[in-house]
Write a protein that holds these residues in place. Structure first.
Motif, short mmCIF file in Angstrom:
data_model
loop_
_atom_site.label_atom_id
_atom_site.label_comp_id
_atom_site.label_asym_id
_atom_site.label_seq_id
_atom_site.Cartn_x
_atom_site.Cartn_y
_atom_site.Cartn_z
N ASN A 29 0.86 -1.17 0.00
CA ASN A 29 0.00 0.00 0.00
C ASN A 29 0.90 1.23 0.00
O ASN A 29 1.62 1.48 0.95
N PHE A 30 0.86 2.01 -1.06
CA PHE A 30 1.73 3.18 -1.20
C PHE A 30 0.87 4.43 -1.36
O PHE A 30 0.05 4.51 -2.25
N ASN A 31 1.04 5.38 -0.47
CA ASN A 31 0.32 6.65 -0.53
C ASN A 31 1.31 7.79 -0.41
O ASN A 31 2.15 7.78 0.48
N MET A 32 1.19 8.77 -1.28
CA MET A 32 2.04 9.95 -1.19
C MET A 32 1.25 11.16 -1.67
O MET A 32 0.56 11.10 -2.67
N ASN A 33 1.34 12.24 -0.93
CA ASN A 33 0.65 13.48 -1.28
C ASN A 33 1.64 14.61 -1.06
O ASN A 33 1.77 15.15 0.04
N LYS A 34 2.38 14.97 -2.09
CA LYS A 34 3.41 16.01 -2.01
C LYS A 34 3.31 16.87 -3.26
O LYS A 34 3.25 16.36 -4.37
N VAL A 35 3.30 18.18 -3.08
CA VAL A 35 3.15 19.12 -4.18
C VAL A 35 4.26 20.16 -4.10
O VAL A 35 4.54 20.68 -3.03
N ILE A 36 4.88 20.46 -5.25
CA ILE A 36 5.85 21.54 -5.35
C ILE A 36 5.37 22.44 -6.48
O ILE A 36 5.22 21.98 -7.61
N LEU A 37 5.12 23.70 -6.17
CA LEU A 37 4.62 24.65 -7.16
C LEU A 37 5.43 25.94 -7.11
O LEU A 37 5.86 26.37 -6.03
N GLY A 38 5.61 26.54 -8.25
CA GLY A 38 6.25 27.84 -8.33
C GLY A 38 5.40 28.74 -9.21
O GLY A 38 4.98 28.33 -10.29
N GLY A 60 1.81 39.59 -7.31
CA GLY A 60 2.84 39.56 -8.33
C GLY A 60 4.16 38.97 -7.86
O GLY A 60 5.03 38.69 -8.69
N SER A 61 4.34 38.77 -6.56
CA SER A 61 5.59 38.19 -6.05
C SER A 61 5.71 36.74 -6.48
O SER A 61 4.74 35.99 -6.46
N CYS A 62 6.94 36.35 -6.83
CA CYS A 62 7.20 34.94 -7.14
C CYS A 62 7.38 34.18 -5.83
O CYS A 62 8.02 34.68 -4.90
N ILE A 63 6.83 32.99 -5.79
CA ILE A 63 6.94 32.14 -4.60
C ILE A 63 6.99 30.69 -5.05
O ILE A 63 6.41 30.33 -6.06
N MET A 64 7.73 29.89 -4.31
CA MET A 64 7.72 28.44 -4.51
C MET A 64 7.20 27.85 -3.21
O MET A 64 7.64 28.24 -2.12
N ILE A 65 6.25 26.94 -3.33
CA ILE A 65 5.69 26.31 -2.15
C ILE A 65 5.81 24.79 -2.23
O ILE A 65 5.84 24.22 -3.31
N VAL A 66 5.92 24.19 -1.07
CA VAL A 66 5.91 22.73 -0.93
C VAL A 66 4.80 22.42 0.06
O VAL A 66 4.71 23.05 1.12
N GLY A 67 3.95 21.49 -0.30
CA GLY A 67 2.85 21.15 0.59
C GLY A 67 2.15 19.89 0.15
O GLY A 67 2.74 19.04 -0.53
N ASN A 68 0.88 19.78 0.52
CA ASN A 68 0.08 18.63 0.12
C ASN A 68 -1.31 19.09 -0.28
O ASN A 68 -1.77 20.15 0.14
N ILE A 69 -1.95 18.29 -1.10
CA ILE A 69 -3.29 18.60 -1.59
C ILE A 69 -4.31 18.15 -0.57
O ILE A 69 -4.23 17.04 -0.03
N GLN A 70 -5.28 19.02 -0.32
CA GLN A 70 -6.37 18.68 0.57
C GLN A 70 -7.67 19.02 -0.14
O GLN A 70 -7.82 20.12 -0.66
N THR A 71 -8.60 18.09 -0.17
CA THR A 71 -9.89 18.32 -0.80
C THR A 71 -10.96 18.43 0.27
O THR A 71 -10.81 17.93 1.39
#
Length: 146
Positions: free
Chosen positions: A3-12, A74-85
């Motif tokens: 059973n493999f679960n992963m919820n990781k998001v990287i956005l810029g 307008g600021s540039c940002i990079m975020i790391v997180g997880n998706i939540q519905t």
């Protein structure tokens, strides 16, 4: 099969509006904001029009306070997180939400950028020379690098 679960998001991307910091009834800082993330256009696309996705994000506690303090529209940002519905009902219609819960964020704009609140007219603007982004991590318990 394991059973493999992963919820990781990287956005810029760029913040779409000035962040407004709010507090819960118990005094916990909460910040809801969205970022525009450009999507690549296929070479064979007839319209060849750039497009963007607008991603809703939520930050809590120290991350919320620091993003509200140091970023604006307008600021540039990079975020790391997880998706939540989630879901809610409005006027008898069930609606679903998708948000990125911010675990970490990075400063992407260079420290030496000379930005002004009133940009030059569009006909005189020139594209800046490409530079390496200046990435710095800021976590919940870290001091900011300024």
């Amino acid at each position: 099969m394991a059973n493999f679960n992963m919820n990781k998001v990287i956005l810029g991307g760029r913040i779409t509006r000035d962040p407004e910091l709010k507090q819960t009834q118990s005094g916990i800082a909460c910040l809801k904001f969205s970022i525009a993330v450009n999507r690549r256009v296929k070479k064979d696309d007839q319209n060849n029009q750039p497009t963007a996705d607008f991603i809703n994000c939520t930050a809590w506690r120290q991350n919320a306070e620091n993003i509200a303090k140091f970023f604006k529209k307008g600021s540039c940002i990079m975020i790391v997180g997880n998706i939540q519905t989630g879901s809610y009902e409005k006027d008898g219609v069930k609606r679903t939400t998708t948000d990125v819960m911010v675990d970490e964020f990075y400063f992407v704009d260079g420290k030496n950028d000379n930005k002004t609140d009133s940009p030059a007219p569009a006909q005189t603007q020139t594209a800046p020379a490409p530079t390496e982004p200046n990435l710095e991590i800021a976590g919940d318990n870290d001091e900011l690098p300024f």
